[in-house]
Scaffold this motif. Structure first.
Motif, PDB file in Angstrom:
ATOM      1  N   PHE A 177       0.857  -1.094  -0.407  1.00 31.13           N
ATOM      2  CA  PHE A 177      -0.304  -0.265   0.007  1.00 31.13           C
ATOM      3  C   PHE A 177       0.920   1.508   0.069  1.00 31.13           C
ATOM      4  O   PHE A 177       1.724   0.506   0.641  1.00 31.13           O
ATOM      5  CB  PHE A 177      -0.952  -0.203   0.999  1.00 31.13           C
ATOM      6  N   THR A 178       0.242   2.267  -0.352  1.00 28.43           N
ATOM      7  CA  THR A 178       0.660   3.578  -0.696  1.00 28.43           C
ATOM      8  C   THR A 178       0.580   4.056   0.773  1.00 28.43           C
ATOM      9  O   THR A 178      -0.640   4.183   1.152  1.00 28.43           O
ATOM     10  CB  THR A 178       0.801   4.791  -1.579  1.00 28.43           C
ATOM     11  N   ALA A 179       1.558   5.747   1.140  1.00 23.29           N
ATOM     12  CA  ALA A 179       0.285   6.287   2.611  1.00 23.29           C
ATOM     13  C   ALA A 179      -1.137   6.459   2.187  1.00 23.29           C
ATOM     14  O   ALA A 179      -1.694   6.810   3.337  1.00 23.29           O
ATOM     15  CB  ALA A 179       1.714   7.560   3.382  1.00 23.29           C
ATOM     16  N   VAL A 180      -0.783   7.199   1.292  1.00 25.60           N
ATOM     17  CA  VAL A 180      -2.482   7.680   1.125  1.00 25.60           C
ATOM     18  C   VAL A 180      -3.504   6.639   0.208  1.00 25.60           C
ATOM     19  O   VAL A 180      -4.439   6.847   0.954  1.00 25.60           O
ATOM     20  CB  VAL A 180      -1.809   9.014  -0.503  1.00 25.60           C
ATOM     21  N   SER A 181      -3.120   5.886  -0.077  1.00 25.50           N
ATOM     22  CA  SER A 181      -4.198   4.909   0.149  1.00 25.50           C
ATOM     23  C   SER A 181      -4.373   4.164   1.554  1.00 25.50           C
ATOM     24  O   SER A 181      -5.990   3.742   1.488  1.00 25.50           O
ATOM     25  CB  SER A 181      -3.587   3.525  -0.957  1.00 25.50           C
ATOM     26  N   ALA A 182      -3.322   4.307   2.037  1.00 26.44           N
ATOM     27  CA  ALA A 182      -3.893   3.832   3.540  1.00 26.44           C
ATOM     28  C   ALA A 182      -4.592   4.483   3.675  1.00 26.44           C
ATOM     29  O   ALA A 182      -5.553   4.161   4.815  1.00 26.44           O
ATOM     30  CB  ALA A 182      -2.357   3.665   4.578  1.00 26.44           C
ATOM     31  N   VAL A 214     -10.601   0.288  -6.900  1.00 26.93           N
ATOM     32  CA  VAL A 214     -11.514  -0.229  -6.061  1.00 26.93           C
ATOM     33  C   VAL A 214     -12.041   1.363  -5.425  1.00 26.93           C
ATOM     34  O   VAL A 214     -12.649   1.156  -4.202  1.00 26.93           O
ATOM     35  CB  VAL A 214     -10.397  -0.423  -4.897  1.00 26.93           C
ATOM     36  N   PHE A 215     -11.087   2.500  -5.637  1.00 26.16           N
ATOM     37  CA  PHE A 215     -11.815   3.760  -4.952  1.00 26.16           C
ATOM     38  C   PHE A 215     -11.316   4.737  -6.411  1.00 26.16           C
ATOM     39  O   PHE A 215     -10.698   4.579  -6.738  1.00 26.16           O
ATOM     40  CB  PHE A 215     -10.814   4.253  -3.694  1.00 26.16           C
ATOM     41  N   ARG A 216     -12.017   5.926  -5.907  1.00 23.30           N
ATOM     42  CA  ARG A 216     -12.283   7.086  -7.197  1.00 23.30           C
ATOM     43  C   ARG A 216     -12.552   7.967  -6.078  1.00 23.30           C
ATOM     44  O   ARG A 216     -13.572   8.751  -5.184  1.00 23.30           O
ATOM     45  CB  ARG A 216     -13.576   7.134  -8.215  1.00 23.30           C
ATOM     46  N   LEU A 261      -8.182   5.275  -7.064  1.00 23.47           N
ATOM     47  CA  LEU A 261      -6.484   3.359  -6.490  1.00 23.47           C
ATOM     48  C   LEU A 261      -6.994   2.384  -6.743  1.00 23.47           C
ATOM     49  O   LEU A 261      -8.368   2.028  -6.902  1.00 23.47           O
ATOM     50  CB  LEU A 261      -7.038   3.899  -5.596  1.00 23.47           C
ATOM     51  N   HIS A 262      -6.215   2.055  -7.523  1.00 18.72           N
ATOM     52  CA  HIS A 262      -6.811   0.016  -7.945  1.00 18.72           C
ATOM     53  C   HIS A 262      -5.837  -1.106  -7.190  1.00 18.72           C
ATOM     54  O   HIS A 262      -4.941  -0.463  -6.555  1.00 18.72           O
ATOM     55  CB  HIS A 262      -6.179   0.302  -9.239  1.00 18.72           C
ATOM     56  N   VAL A 263      -6.269  -2.008  -6.988  1.00 16.77           N
ATOM     57  CA  VAL A 263      -5.385  -3.399  -6.871  1.00 16.77           C
ATOM     58  C   VAL A 263      -4.512  -3.892  -7.662  1.00 16.77           C
ATOM     59  O   VAL A 263      -5.829  -4.470  -8.864  1.00 16.77           O
ATOM     60  CB  VAL A 263      -7.254  -3.867  -6.197  1.00 16.77           C
TER      61      VAL A 263
END
Length: 314
Positions: free
Chosen positions: A98-103, A161-163, A280-282
Motif C-alpha cells: 500500500f501507499t501512504a495515501v491509499s492507507a 476500488v476507490f475514486r 486507486l487500483h488493486v
C-alpha cells in the motif's frame, strides 16, 4: 514409532478406565486394543496403565502422557480442517502492499472488513510506492497491492476500488483560498507549483499536467510522494494538486481547495464526466496460486475504469 491408532487407543482406555468400554467406543475388539497399548508403552518406554482382571489405573506417567495425547489428537483434527480452509482460501496469509495515501482512503476499511469476514486470513502489510509494489508482485514478495495506474506489466491484473476528486493544496492565507469557488486552470497562471516526478510518480504528474493544460504555472520542483508535496506547500514553496484524501494527512499550514470538475480534464465537454479523476487500483499477479488472494479480491469493490483513467494509460 508412535501411531495415531495407538494414541487414540490410549486416550479411550485412559478416559474409560475399562478395556471393554474403550473397545466398544472405538468399534473394535479387545485383543487389538490391548496390542495398541502394549506397543505404545514399548515405544514410550514406561508403563502408562496399571491393569489387572478387576481394574485399570493410570500411572503418574500415564496421567502426564494423557494430556499430551489429547493435544496431539486435537492438533491432528484441527490441522486437517485448517488445511482444507487454506485450500479454499478461508484461511492463510496475504501480503498486501500500500501507499501512504491509499492507507488513508482504503486500507483501514479493508482491514476491518477482512477481520470480520475472513478472520483466519493473516494480512502482512508492506508500505511501498507503486513501482515498489509492482516489483514486489513480480518477485513474489507481495500477493496484492493498492496502487496508482498505469501498470504496464502483462502478468498483472488490476481494477478500480476507490475514486476521489483532485484538490489544490495551498498555504493558509493564500489568495486562491479566498476565491470562494472551485479553482480553474487559469487561476494557476504564473504561480509556483510543486509537481510530481514524471517517472516515479507518473500518475499524479499526468493528472497535474491534464488539469493545468493551457495554464502557465511555474514548476518549482518535482517530488515522488503526495506527503512531500503537501509538506513543501506548508513550507511556502508553492501550491500543489493532490487527492482529496490527502486532507487526512493532518499537515498544518495548508488549505485544500476544490477544483472545477473535481480536477478532471478541463477540456472534457461531457457534463456527465466523472468529478473524481483520482483512482486507486488493486493489483495482483493473475497467475497467483494463493487461494486466500482470491477470497480477499471477492471482498473488494470493482468501480470500473473511468474515461479519465483510460486517457492516462498508454
Amino acid at each position: 514409532m508412535l501411531t495415531l491408532d495407538q494414541i487414540r487407543a490410549f486416550v479411550a482406555v485412559a478416559e474409560e478406565l475399562h478395556f471393554g468400554r474403550a473397545a466398544d467406543r472405538l468399534r473394535m475388539t479387545q485383543p487389538p486394543l490391548s496390542r495398541h497399548i502394549q506397543k505404545l508403552e514399548r515405544v514410550v518406554g514406561v508403563t502408562l496403565l496399571e491393569r489387572d482382571n478387576r481394574r485399570v489405573v493410570l500411572t503418574d506417567a500415564g496421567r502426564s502422557f494423557l494430556d499430551d495425547a489429547r493435544r496431539m489428537l486435537t492438533l491432528v483434527d484441527t490441522a486437517g480442517d485448517r488445511a482444507r480452509r487454506i485450500a479454499s482460501g478461508a484461511a492463510g496469509t496475504v501480503r498486501l502492499g500500500f501507499t501512504a495515501v491509499s492507507a488513508i482512503s482504503m486500507l483501514g476499511a479493508l482491514l476491518r472488513r477482512l477481520s470480520e469476514q475472513l478472520p483466519e486470513i493473516d494480512v502482512i502489510l508492506h508500505e511501498r510506492v507503486t513501482a515498489g509494489q509492482v516489483d514486489g508482485l513480480l518477485r513474489g514478495e507481495l500477493d496484492l497491492g493498492l496502487a496508482r495506474p498505469p501498470f504496464d506489466i502483462a502478468t498483472l491484473d488490476s481494477r478500480v476500488v476507490f475514486r476521489e476528486p483532485l484538490c489544490a493544496v495551498v498555504p493558509i492565507g493564500h489568495p486562491l483560498a479566498g476565491l470562494g469557488r472551485p479553482l480553474v486552470p487559469d487561476d494557476f497562471d504564473g504561480l509556483p507549483v510543486i509537481s510530481y516526478n514524471p517517472v516515479q510518480s507518473r500518475y499524479f504528474h499526468e493528472l497535474t499536467v491534464h488539469f493545468l493544460t493551457n495554464a502557465h504555472p511555474r514548476i518549482e520542483q518535482q517530488v515522488h510522494q503526495i506527503l512531500t508535496a503537501v509538506l513543501l506547500v506548508a513550507a511556502g514553496r508553492g501550491v500543489a494538486l493532490a487527492p482529496a484524501s490527502a486532507r487526512s494527512l493532518g499537515v498544518d499550514g495548508v488549505t485544500f481547495c476544490d477544483l472545477a470538475r473535481g480536477g478532471g480534464d478541463p477540456l472534457e465537454s461531457d457534463e456527465s464526466a466523472t468529478g473524481e479523476p483520482v483512482e486507486l487500483h488493486v493489483i495482483w499477479d493473475r497467475d497467483s496460486t494463493n487461494p486466500a488472494l482470491w477470497r480477499v479480491l471477492e471482498l473488494l469493490p470493482d468501480l470500473g475504469a473511468a474515461p479519465q483513467e483510460r486517457s492516462l494509460m498508454p
